[in-house]
Scaffold this motif. Structure first.
Motif, short mmCIF file in Angstrom:
data_model
loop_
_atom_site.label_atom_id
_atom_site.label_comp_id
_atom_site.label_asym_id
_atom_site.label_seq_id
_atom_site.Cartn_x
_atom_site.Cartn_y
_atom_site.Cartn_z
N SER A 124 34.82 13.76 39.21
CA SER A 124 33.80 13.56 38.18
C SER A 124 33.41 12.09 38.08
O SER A 124 32.24 11.75 37.89
N PHE A 125 34.40 11.21 38.20
CA PHE A 125 34.13 9.77 38.16
C PHE A 125 33.18 9.38 39.29
O PHE A 125 32.19 8.66 39.06
N LEU A 126 33.45 9.84 40.50
CA LEU A 126 32.62 9.45 41.64
C LEU A 126 31.21 10.00 41.51
O LEU A 126 30.24 9.33 41.89
N ALA A 127 31.07 11.21 40.97
CA ALA A 127 29.73 11.77 40.75
C ALA A 127 28.98 10.96 39.70
O ALA A 127 27.79 10.67 39.84
N CYS A 128 29.68 10.57 38.64
CA CYS A 128 29.09 9.76 37.58
C CYS A 128 28.73 8.37 38.12
O CYS A 128 27.68 7.81 37.79
N PHE A 129 29.58 7.83 38.97
CA PHE A 129 29.32 6.53 39.58
C PHE A 129 28.01 6.55 40.37
O PHE A 129 27.18 5.64 40.27
N ALA A 130 27.82 7.60 41.16
CA ALA A 130 26.60 7.72 41.96
C ALA A 130 25.36 7.79 41.06
O ALA A 130 24.29 7.27 41.40
N LYS A 297 38.50 -11.18 38.20
CA LYS A 297 38.39 -11.73 39.55
C LYS A 297 39.20 -10.87 40.53
O LYS A 297 40.41 -10.72 40.37
N VAL A 298 38.51 -10.32 41.54
CA VAL A 298 39.19 -9.50 42.55
C VAL A 298 39.75 -10.44 43.62
O VAL A 298 39.00 -11.06 44.37
N VAL A 299 41.07 -10.54 43.66
CA VAL A 299 41.72 -11.37 44.68
C VAL A 299 41.74 -10.64 46.02
O VAL A 299 41.42 -11.20 47.06
N SER A 300 42.10 -9.37 45.98
CA SER A 300 42.11 -8.55 47.19
C SER A 300 41.91 -7.09 46.80
O SER A 300 42.20 -6.70 45.66
N GLY A 301 41.39 -6.29 47.75
CA GLY A 301 41.19 -4.87 47.48
C GLY A 301 39.78 -4.57 47.00
O GLY A 301 38.82 -5.30 47.30
N ALA A 302 39.65 -3.50 46.23
CA ALA A 302 38.33 -3.06 45.75
C ALA A 302 38.48 -2.26 44.47
O ALA A 302 39.54 -1.67 44.21
N LYS A 303 37.43 -2.26 43.65
CA LYS A 303 37.41 -1.53 42.39
C LYS A 303 36.05 -0.90 42.18
O LYS A 303 35.02 -1.42 42.62
N LYS A 304 36.02 0.23 41.48
CA LYS A 304 34.79 0.84 41.03
C LYS A 304 34.86 0.97 39.51
O LYS A 304 35.82 1.52 38.97
N PHE A 305 33.82 0.46 38.84
CA PHE A 305 33.73 0.50 37.38
C PHE A 305 32.56 1.39 36.96
O PHE A 305 31.49 1.35 37.57
N GLY A 339 24.60 4.22 31.32
CA GLY A 339 25.73 3.75 32.12
C GLY A 339 25.36 2.65 33.11
O GLY A 339 24.22 2.51 33.53
N VAL A 340 26.38 1.88 33.48
CA VAL A 340 26.28 0.87 34.53
C VAL A 340 27.50 1.05 35.43
O VAL A 340 28.64 0.93 34.96
N ALA A 341 27.26 1.38 36.71
CA ALA A 341 28.37 1.58 37.65
C ALA A 341 28.28 0.50 38.72
O ALA A 341 27.24 0.32 39.36
N MET A 342 29.40 -0.22 38.92
CA MET A 342 29.39 -1.32 39.87
C MET A 342 30.65 -1.32 40.71
O MET A 342 31.75 -1.04 40.20
N GLU A 343 30.47 -1.63 41.99
CA GLU A 343 31.61 -1.71 42.92
C GLU A 343 31.92 -3.16 43.20
O GLU A 343 31.03 -3.98 43.43
#
Length: 471
Positions: A124-130, A297-305, A339-343
């Motif tokens: 559901s999160f990924l569908a909402c993100f899109a 601050k993303v030091v390493s890796g990835a996030k989806k908000f 909503g605002v979805a950002m990677e």
């Protein structure tokens, strides 16, 4: 025999009420299938009845290691933990099958059957993100600083290298890692570790966490875990070498008022957090305490908000969701607006303004440095969020520390340093503080005024003057 087939009844029955896993291997059994003669309490007494839920179970060892033993906690009694190193830590499991595992811990707590390594809301999160994906909220550091008072959207900083933020490096001079953080904090330093599925915290040593995060891969981890509350502003390495963005330092309300109105109250420690999340970690929708703004601050890796602004509709929906008995079954993102979805990727600096309701998904192992700050700009919304926290009975340990002191000092600071305040919003800010201080729940002993009542009177006099000046 498969590890999720009970060794007593020889059945794989995930719908049976309560399961337990051996602490020395990966064998699961039905609790009520264990002969009652093998049940003992923490103090060694024999038990006459079975535990009713997993919180009452301290440990279990199965028949592979001799006679079975189920040790039951004395729930409700305070007790001294003799071996703190291993207290409440879920031991590492070896030999788990690589096929998708049923999460029996959540099942034990009354949740619907779910997978161990995938939170049920992720699809559901990924569908909402899109649906809400945004790539346009990007701004230069200089513009963020110049326009801060009017910024009300989450955004990436286009040139984080110019933001004034500085990160410590690892012992080898390279990018910071979890292994390096462990060396800075010490192997025995304690950290709260959250199980993503059950949302329960365990207290680990940094050595244990580093072993889990650094020395394991996603397919071998027994459960998905998160560290989201490790504050390090008091640690010498981070006190000296970690610098927040300039705009944060200049707008942080605590920075402005704390030393200007000195007393013996300890300064709130919310400025420098280390967040460490493994692949597939998910944090459900929440408001940061007191509606604080955030640098991230993303030091390493990835996030989806996915983030939603503090509109009346969104805050009402969030409050109702917090109060719902079925909260874990509801994906709140489907009920919110605008909503605002950002990677985010390695190197990104993200700014979240006051009061945004957000959920976070981790596509791969990630290390983050961030922090929270109150602002004069957002007084009204911050106090509105505090009222929501009170209504939804957020435990004190999860609220902004010394919040009443910050608001009280802000009130005194505004009276003693009127030249530092923007007159365009001063009246509204003073009226907001008056309403806060008049509330009986607000506890504050003024430094420069006789009493809280006297402080309120002086604030009201200042509002009267401002009204007269505008007429």
């Amino acid at each position: 025999m498969p590890s999720d087939t009970c060794t007593f009844c020889l059945k794989d029955d995930p719908n049976k009420y309560l399961w337990v896993q051996c602490e020395l291997c990966d064998q699961w059994v039905h609790v009520t299938c264990i002969p009652i003669k093998y049940l003992t309490s923490e103090v060694g007494d024999t038990m006459a009845s079975y535990p009713k839920n997993s919180k009452e179970i301290k440990r279990y060892t199965c028949t592979r290691h001799g006679d079975p033993l189920l040790e039951v906690r004395q729930v409700g009694k305070k007790r001294k933990v003799e071996n703190q190193e291993h207290a409440d830590v879920v031991p590492k499991r070896h030999g788990l099958r690589r096929k998708k595992q049923v999460d029996y811990i959540s099942l034990n707590e009354g949740e619907a059957k779910r997978l161990k390594n995938e939170h049920p809301h992720i699809p559901s999160f990924l569908a909402c993100f899109a649906r809400w994906e945004n790539k346009s909220n990007v701004m230069k550091s200089s513009d963020v600083e110049r326009q801060f008072e009017t910024i009300n959207i989450p955004l990436k900083v286009e040139d984080p290298e110019n933001s004034g933020m500085q990160l410590p490096t690892g012992p080898d001079g390279q990018t910071l890692t979890v292994d390096a953080i462990t060396k800075f904090l010490g192997d025995e330093s304690r950290v709260d570790v959250m199980d993503v599925q059950s949302q329960q915290n365990s207290n680990w040593t940094m050595a244990q966490w580093n072993n889990y995060f650094t020395d394991s891969s996603p397919e071998t981890r027994d459960r998905v875990r998160n560290v989201i509350s490790l504050e390090v502003s008091h640690v010498d390495k981070f006190k000296k070498e970690l610098r927040r963005p300039r705009v944060v330092e200049s707008k942080d309300l605590v920075n402005l008022v704390w030393d200007a109105i000195p007393n013996d109250t300890e300064r709130p420690k919310v400025t420098k957090y280390i967040l460490m999340s493994v692949e597939n970690a998910y944090t459900d929708f929440h408001l940061d305490f007191a509606g604080t703004s955030v640098y991230y601050k993303v030091v390493s890796g990835a996030k989806k908000f996915i983030l939603f602004p503090p509109t009346a509709h969104n805050l009402d929906s969030y409050t109702a969701w917090c109060d719902s008995d079925h909260q874990n079954l509801i994906f709140l993102g489907d009920e919110l607006e605008h909503g605002v979805a950002m990677e985010l990727g390695a190197g990104d600096l993200f700014m979240i303004p006051c009061g945004y309701i957000h959920a976070v998904y981790t596509p791969k192992d990630s290390l983050i440095i961030g922090g929270n700050f109150l602002t004069l700009r957002d007084l009204e919304t911050q106090l509105q969020i505090v009222k929501i926290e009170q209504r939804t009975k957020v435990p004190k340990k999860f609220t902004f520390p010394k919040f009443d002191a910050v608001m009280g000092k802000t009130s005194e600071w505004m009276l003693l340093h009127p030249e530092l305040i923007d007159n365009n919003s001063k009246q509204r800010q003073l009226e907001t503080l008056i309403a806060f201080l008049k509330d009986s729940k607000a506890k504050y002993k003024p430094v420069n005024f006789l009493s809280k009542k006297d402080l309120v009177k002086q604030l009201q006099n200042e509002v009267t003057k401002l009204k007269a000046d505008t007429n």
